[in-house]
Structure formats: structure tokens, C-alpha cells
Design a protein around this motif. Structure first.
Motif, PDB file in Angstrom:
ATOM      1  N   ARG A 132      -5.880   7.407  -2.148  1.00 51.25           N
ATOM      2  CA  ARG A 132      -4.494   7.785  -2.386  1.00 51.25           C
ATOM      3  C   ARG A 132      -4.064   7.195  -3.722  1.00 51.25           C
ATOM      4  NH1 ARG A 132       1.191   6.594   0.848  1.00 51.25           N
ATOM      5  NH2 ARG A 132       1.035   4.507  -0.006  1.00 51.25           N
ATOM      6  N   LYS A 133      -3.482   8.044  -4.542  1.00 50.47           N
ATOM      7  CA  LYS A 133      -2.920   7.595  -5.819  1.00 50.47           C
ATOM      8  C   LYS A 133      -1.408   7.737  -5.714  1.00 50.47           C
ATOM      9  CE  LYS A 133      -3.911   7.366 -10.436  1.00 50.47           C
ATOM     10  NZ  LYS A 133      -5.083   7.392 -11.191  1.00 50.47           N
ATOM     11  N   ILE A 134      -0.708   6.626  -5.917  1.00 50.87           N
ATOM     12  CA  ILE A 134       0.740   6.643  -5.888  1.00 50.87           C
ATOM     13  C   ILE A 134       1.217   7.090  -7.260  1.00 50.87           C
ATOM     14  CG2 ILE A 134       2.818   5.240  -5.633  1.00 50.87           C
ATOM     15  CD1 ILE A 134       1.182   3.530  -3.653  1.00 50.87           C
ATOM     16  N   ILE A 135       1.932   8.196  -7.288  1.00 55.15           N
ATOM     17  CA  ILE A 135       2.400   8.812  -8.525  1.00 55.15           C
ATOM     18  C   ILE A 135       3.804   8.336  -8.890  1.00 55.15           C
ATOM     19  CG2 ILE A 135       2.865  11.024  -9.681  1.00 55.15           C
ATOM     20  CD1 ILE A 135      -0.100  10.488  -8.902  1.00 55.15           C
ATOM     21  N   GLU A 136       4.624   8.101  -7.860  1.00 56.68           N
ATOM     22  CA  GLU A 136       5.997   7.660  -8.123  1.00 56.68           C
ATOM     23  C   GLU A 136       6.467   6.734  -7.024  1.00 56.68           C
ATOM     24  OE1 GLU A 136      10.512   9.429  -8.689  1.00 56.68           O
ATOM     25  OE2 GLU A 136       8.837  10.809  -8.552  1.00 56.68           O
ATOM     26  N   ILE A 137       7.075   5.635  -7.430  1.00 53.03           N
ATOM     27  CA  ILE A 137       7.693   4.678  -6.514  1.00 53.03           C
ATOM     28  C   ILE A 137       9.196   4.841  -6.663  1.00 53.03           C
ATOM     29  CG2 ILE A 137       8.091   2.217  -6.112  1.00 53.03           C
ATOM     30  CD1 ILE A 137       5.133   1.778  -6.862  1.00 53.03           C
ATOM     31  N   SER A 138       9.872   5.132  -5.546  1.00 56.61           N
ATOM     32  CA  SER A 138      11.314   5.364  -5.621  1.00 56.61           C
ATOM     33  C   SER A 138      12.116   4.070  -5.618  1.00 56.61           C
ATOM     34  CB  SER A 138      11.778   6.267  -4.484  1.00 56.61           C
ATOM     35  OG  SER A 138      11.465   5.687  -3.236  1.00 56.61           O
ATOM     36  N   ARG A 139      11.550   3.015  -5.019  1.00 58.88           N
ATOM     37  CA  ARG A 139      12.285   1.750  -5.004  1.00 58.88           C
ATOM     38  C   ARG A 139      11.337   0.590  -4.790  1.00 58.88           C
ATOM     39  NH1 ARG A 139      17.083  -0.504  -1.141  1.00 58.88           N
ATOM     40  NH2 ARG A 139      17.347  -2.417  -2.308  1.00 58.88           N
ATOM     41  N   VAL A 140      11.564  -0.470  -5.556  1.00 61.27           N
ATOM     42  CA  VAL A 140      10.909  -1.748  -5.317  1.00 61.27           C
ATOM     43  C   VAL A 140      11.955  -2.632  -4.647  1.00 61.27           C
ATOM     44  CG1 VAL A 140       9.834  -3.771  -6.352  1.00 61.27           C
ATOM     45  CG2 VAL A 140       9.358  -1.498  -7.292  1.00 61.27           C
ATOM     46  N   TYR A 141      11.644  -3.121  -3.442  1.00 54.68           N
ATOM     47  CA  TYR A 141      12.592  -3.931  -2.686  1.00 54.68           C
ATOM     48  C   TYR A 141      12.483  -5.413  -3.038  1.00 54.68           C
ATOM     49  CZ  TYR A 141      13.215   0.176   0.207  1.00 54.68           C
ATOM     50  OH  TYR A 141      13.498   1.440   0.643  1.00 54.68           O
TER      51      TYR A 141
ATOM     52  N   MET B  68       6.931  -5.138  -2.100  1.00 55.86           N
ATOM     53  CA  MET B  68       7.262  -4.129  -1.100  1.00 55.86           C
ATOM     54  C   MET B  68       8.006  -3.013  -1.814  1.00 55.86           C
ATOM     55  SD  MET B  68       9.064  -4.393   2.617  1.00 55.86           S
ATOM     56  CE  MET B  68      10.698  -4.744   2.048  1.00 55.86           C
ATOM     57  N   PHE B  69       7.595  -1.772  -1.512  1.00 51.01           N
ATOM     58  CA  PHE B  69       8.117  -0.634  -2.249  1.00 51.01           C
ATOM     59  C   PHE B  69       8.143   0.597  -1.367  1.00 51.01           C
ATOM     60  CE2 PHE B  69       3.567  -0.868  -2.754  1.00 51.01           C
ATOM     61  CZ  PHE B  69       3.117   0.439  -2.658  1.00 51.01           C
TER      62      PHE B  69
END
Length: 167
Positions: free
Chosen positions: A150-159, A132-133
Motif C-alpha cells: 500500500r502506498k499512501i498518496i495523501e494524508i488528510s490529517r496528522v493528529y 498518528m494520521f
């Protein structure tokens, strides 16, 4: 559906290159595998869109406090935890060219749920992981198609990372 307003997301993968180690005298066992794989297209929902995570999307700053669960069940205690991914954490998180690799030290001598997870992974009953992120940046393409990308370029947090029954 507003495709730009997803606060948190979950992605699932088959455990890749999983290895287990139970030959420790301290009552712990280790499981390793990938919670996320880069550039691996995944169909989201009922063909709502195809999503992939770009290499470089997960930085160390996104890994401040991450727990290992089973089936995303946060009503149970964490089986391992990484705080700032320091060496004394029971959950080590490694971002490499393939994805987000986890190495969890499970207390199978004192924690029955950790023992159950280890046993299920060892038997091959649990073969997948999910995480989960929160997405910080993404790009859409093929919006005119039935299944946009959709391409995820940046994940701000991995929970959290979870071992799951159905990846």
C-alpha cells in the motif's frame, strides 16, 4: 480484513538525524528528528502488508493541530503543540524531501515529563518516533501476493507525533 477501511494509522521510525540543544537560558531544550520518512517501506502488522508514504502525501492542510506526546499517551499533557504550524508554536513541523521533520521546544525547567523525555532522548533510551494520521488516498499493488503493498498518496490529517520506546 477490509484493507480499504482504515480510518487512522500509526507509523513508527527510528529518529533520523536527531539533534538536541539544552544550552538555552530560558529553561527550554530542543529536540529535532523525523516523525515520518517518505518512500520508506514498512511492514504493517504480522506481515499483513508493506506500506510506504509517497513524497507530497503530507500537505500543510494536514498539519492544523498536532501535539507531541510520548508513546501515544494522550492521557498526559502535550509536551509541545503546533497550531497551524505558526512561528509561535512550540512544535514546528517541516515537510521536506526526506519526510516530516519535527522541531520541539521542551519546557524542561517547569515540566518534569518534558525533562524526562529530553533526558531519555539525550541518553539514547528513546530513539524512535511514531505518528498518528488519517489517510485520504492510497493505492494498493501486489494484491495477489502474500504481502500486498500500500502506498499512501495523501494524508488528510496528522493528529500527533510521539517519541516512542519501540519504533
Amino acid at each position: 480484513m477490509d484493507l480499504n477501511k482504515e480510518l487512522r494509522a500509526r507509523r513508527s521510525f527510528n529518529l533520523v538525524d536527531i539533534s538536541i540543544d539544552e544550552n538555552k537560558d530560558d529553561g527550554t531544550a530542543t529536540i529535532e528528528g523525523y516523525a515520518a520518512v517518505f518512500d520508506s517501506p514498512t511492514v504493517i502488522g504480522n506481515n499483513w502488508w508493506i506500506e510506504s508514504i509517497a513524497r507530497g502525501a503530507i500537505k500543510d492542510s494536514a498539519l492544523e493541530d498536532v501535539v507531541l506526546l510520548v508513546n501515544h499517551d494522550d492521557s498526559k499533557i502535550a509536551l509541545a503543540r503546533s497550531r497551524k504550524n505558526n512561528a509561535s508554536s512550540t512544535l514546528q513541523l517541516i515537510v521536506d524531501d526526506k519526510g516530516l521533520k519535527i522541531k520541539a521546544s521542551l519546557d524542561i525547567a517547569n515540566n518534569s515529563e518534558a525533562k524526562n523525555l529530553f533526558s531519555a532522548v539525550k541518553r539514547g533510551d528513546i530513539t524512535g518516533m511514531s505518528f498518528m494520521f488519517q489517510v485520504a488516498a492510497h493505492e494498493w499493488s501486489d494484491l495477489e501476493e502474500d504481502t500486498p503493498k500500500r502506498k499512501i498518496i495523501e494524508i488528510s490529517r496528522v493528529y500527533e507525533v510521539s517519541a516512542v520506546n519501540f519504533p
